[in-house]
Design a protein around this motif. Structure first.
Motif, mmCIF file in Angstrom:
data_model
loop_
_atom_site.group_PDB
_atom_site.id
_atom_site.type_symbol
_atom_site.label_atom_id
_atom_site.label_comp_id
_atom_site.label_asym_id
_atom_site.label_seq_id
_atom_site.Cartn_x
_atom_site.Cartn_y
_atom_site.Cartn_z
ATOM 1 N N GLU A 1 0.564 -11.836 0.861
ATOM 2 C CA GLU A 1 -0.617 -11.435 1.661
ATOM 3 C C GLU A 1 -1.430 -12.663 2.039
ATOM 4 O OE1 GLU A 1 -3.659 -7.711 1.346
ATOM 5 O OE2 GLU A 1 -4.027 -9.248 -0.147
ATOM 6 N N PHE B 1 -5.523 -0.653 -5.219
ATOM 7 C CA PHE B 1 -6.521 -1.304 -4.355
ATOM 8 C C PHE B 1 -7.907 -0.674 -4.579
ATOM 9 C CE2 PHE B 1 -8.975 -1.711 -0.408
ATOM 10 C CZ PHE B 1 -9.237 -3.068 -0.528
ATOM 11 N N TYR C 1 -9.847 -12.841 -6.216
ATOM 12 C CA TYR C 1 -8.437 -12.426 -6.099
ATOM 13 C C TYR C 1 -7.667 -12.686 -7.404
ATOM 14 C CZ TYR C 1 -9.532 -11.621 -1.251
ATOM 15 O OH TYR C 1 -10.092 -11.129 -0.105
ATOM 16 N N ASN D 1 -6.780 -9.538 7.106
ATOM 17 C CA ASN D 1 -5.362 -9.491 6.739
ATOM 18 C C ASN D 1 -4.432 -9.740 7.925
ATOM 19 O OD1 ASN D 1 -6.401 -7.021 4.456
ATOM 20 N ND2 ASN D 1 -5.704 -9.027 3.849
ATOM 21 N N GLY E 1 -14.861 -3.578 5.782
ATOM 22 C CA GLY E 1 -13.966 -3.965 4.690
ATOM 23 C C GLY E 1 -13.232 -5.269 4.866
ATOM 24 N N SER E 2 -13.523 -6.003 5.949
ATOM 25 C CA SER E 2 -12.803 -7.244 6.251
ATOM 26 C C SER E 2 -11.300 -7.010 6.378
ATOM 27 C CB SER E 2 -13.078 -8.331 5.195
ATOM 28 O OG SER E 2 -12.877 -9.604 5.773
ATOM 29 N N SER F 1 -5.519 -13.427 3.454
ATOM 30 C CA SER F 1 -6.818 -12.800 3.710
ATOM 31 C C SER F 1 -7.736 -13.889 4.278
ATOM 32 C CB SER F 1 -7.363 -12.225 2.402
ATOM 33 O OG SER F 1 -8.524 -11.488 2.646
ATOM 34 N N TYR G 1 -14.536 -8.856 -7.325
ATOM 35 C CA TYR G 1 -14.179 -8.562 -5.925
ATOM 36 C C TYR G 1 -15.428 -8.013 -5.222
ATOM 37 C CZ TYR G 1 -11.474 -7.197 -1.863
ATOM 38 O OH TYR G 1 -11.001 -7.082 -0.571
ATOM 39 N N TYR H 1 0.802 -1.234 0.000
ATOM 40 C CA TYR H 1 0.000 0.000 0.000
ATOM 41 C C TYR H 1 0.833 1.281 0.000
ATOM 42 C CZ TYR H 1 -3.709 -3.272 1.040
ATOM 43 O OH TYR H 1 -4.576 -4.332 0.979
HETATM 44 C C1 AVI Z 1 -7.705 -4.794 2.355
HETATM 45 N N1 AVI Z 1 -8.061 -6.199 2.374
HETATM 46 C C2 AVI Z 1 -9.263 -6.438 3.191
HETATM 47 C C3 AVI Z 1 -8.136 -6.837 1.033
HETATM 48 C C4 AVI Z 1 -8.512 -8.327 1.170
HETATM 49 O O1 AVI Z 1 -9.480 -8.743 0.518
HETATM 50 O O2 AVI Z 1 -7.859 -9.040 1.929
HETATM 51 C C5 AVI Z 1 -6.809 -6.707 0.290
HETATM 52 C C6 AVI Z 1 -6.819 -7.351 -1.070
HETATM 53 N N2 AVI Z 1 -5.830 -8.029 -1.581
HETATM 54 C C7 AVI Z 1 -6.124 -8.436 -2.798
HETATM 55 N N3 AVI Z 1 -7.354 -8.042 -3.071
HETATM 56 C C8 AVI Z 1 -7.811 -7.327 -2.011
#
Ligand code: AVI
Length: 317
Positions: free
Chosen positions: A277, A45, A203, A163, A158-159, A279, A54, A37
């Motif tokens: 990452e 994002f 994703y 993360n 936003g969940s 999620s 998404y 970020y």
């Molecule tokens: C910010 N966060 C909640 C997103 C998620 O869905 O975990 C980050 C993200 N990474 C890829 N797409 C969205």
């Protein structure tokens, strides 16, 4: 009392260079997700949030718009509303009129972004005292001294909690519980476990925006750390790991290559990945149990009709 105040708690951001050197020294190479970020990554994002695959932002927005009166009937009006990671404060606008908070405390790690978002917000809501705080909410939730006394409600949409790994998520919820105190509440949006193909599609959007977002880390390594590697020597990979209950995002090396950073050399085999990452996704019963071990008891939760996303209201216990 002033209607708008700004407090800077000067969050310490570790250096990208140190994080990359540390992460590439590990057996499973990784780069902490927060480095996705930078300004370019934040813009990407925002673009992810517009992709049809998404689903979380659109489903959560629809739910908040539909539920705001019911939520307000359970929270009451006149609370002090806190929002860690408020960003452009888009989601809170959906509930402000119904919740009529006594004050709003948006928190964000980027002070410039927070100031410009706050200036716009106070123009639109002249009745609302706003006490903006520049903080890194992963470490602390300091409350500016100008914030009036009164029962608090922490809003965390936003969940974003997904993360954190479950241990960190529990720690964050316990910190949130300390911040809202005995008569406090928590309103939180969390992504659900669901059909894996929907998760995988979310994703791996067809327009490739999530791939670009992930590859932004390679972009940063080239531009900021002078690493000699091609953007096309890595590819985006995201998949649901059902055992861990999470989406994992990786950058996979397309060929054997060596990355050199400040005299350190890291070799990557073809097919070897950098983990970028996680999620986590939660069933409602899993999430309610996690929150209850951090000092919150459920008032009510709502899941949209397709089972895609959940919103929970908790009170301190
Ligand atoms: C910010 N966060 C909640 C997103 C998620 O869905 O975990 C980050 C993200 N990474 C890829 N797409 C969205």
């Amino acid at each position: 009392m002033e209607n708008v105040t700004y407090s800077d708690y000067k969050p310490k951001t570790g250096s990208f260079r140190d994080a990359v050197i540390n992460g590439l020294s590990s057996d499973q190479k990784f780069i902490p997700a927060k480095y996705l970020y930078n300004e370019r990554g934040s813009r990407l994002f925002d673009k992810i949030c517009e992709q049809p695959e998404y689903y979380p932002p659109s489903v959560e927005r629809r739910m908040l718009a539909q539920l705001k009166e019911e939520i307000a009937s359970l929270t009451g009006t006149g609370r002090i509303l806190l929002e860690p990671g408020a960003g452009n404060a888009a989601k809170v606008r959906l509930i402000l009129d119904a919740l009529r908070p006594a004050a709003f405390v948006p928190m964000d790690i980027s002070f410039d972004y927070l100031k410009s978002a706050t200036r716009k917000l106070v123009k639109e809501y002249p009745w609302l005292p706003v006490h903006a705080a520049c903080v890194d909410y992963t470490h602390s939730l300091p409350i500016p001294e100008q914030v009036p006394a009164g029962p608090r409600l922490l809003f965390f949409p936003g969940s974003s909690l997904g993360n954190f790994d479950p241990q960190e998520a529990g720690d964050f919820l316990a910190m949130a519980r300390d911040t809202v105190r005995e008569d406090g509440m928590l309103l939180i949006g969390v992504d659900t476990k669901k059909n894996e193909s929907l998760l995988n599609a979310a994703y791996n959007d067809a327009a490739g925006v999530t791939a670009e977002f992930n590859l932004n880390l390679v972009h940063r390594m080239r531009n900021e750390l002078d690493v000699d590697c091609n953007l096309d020597s890595f590819e985006h990979q995201a998949f649901y790991n059902a055992d861990a209950g999470r989406i994992e995002m990786h950058l996979v090396s397309k060929r054997k290559q060596e990355l050199r950073i400040n005299g350190h050399r890291f070799s990557l085999d073809a097919g070897e990945s950098l983990h970028t990452e996680n999620s986590y996704k939660y069933l409602p019963e899993e999430f309610i149990s996690l929150a209850s071990s951090s000092g919150f008891q459920e008032i009510k939760h709502w899941v949209d009709s397709d089972g895609l996303f959940a919103i929970y209201l908790f009170e301190s216990c």
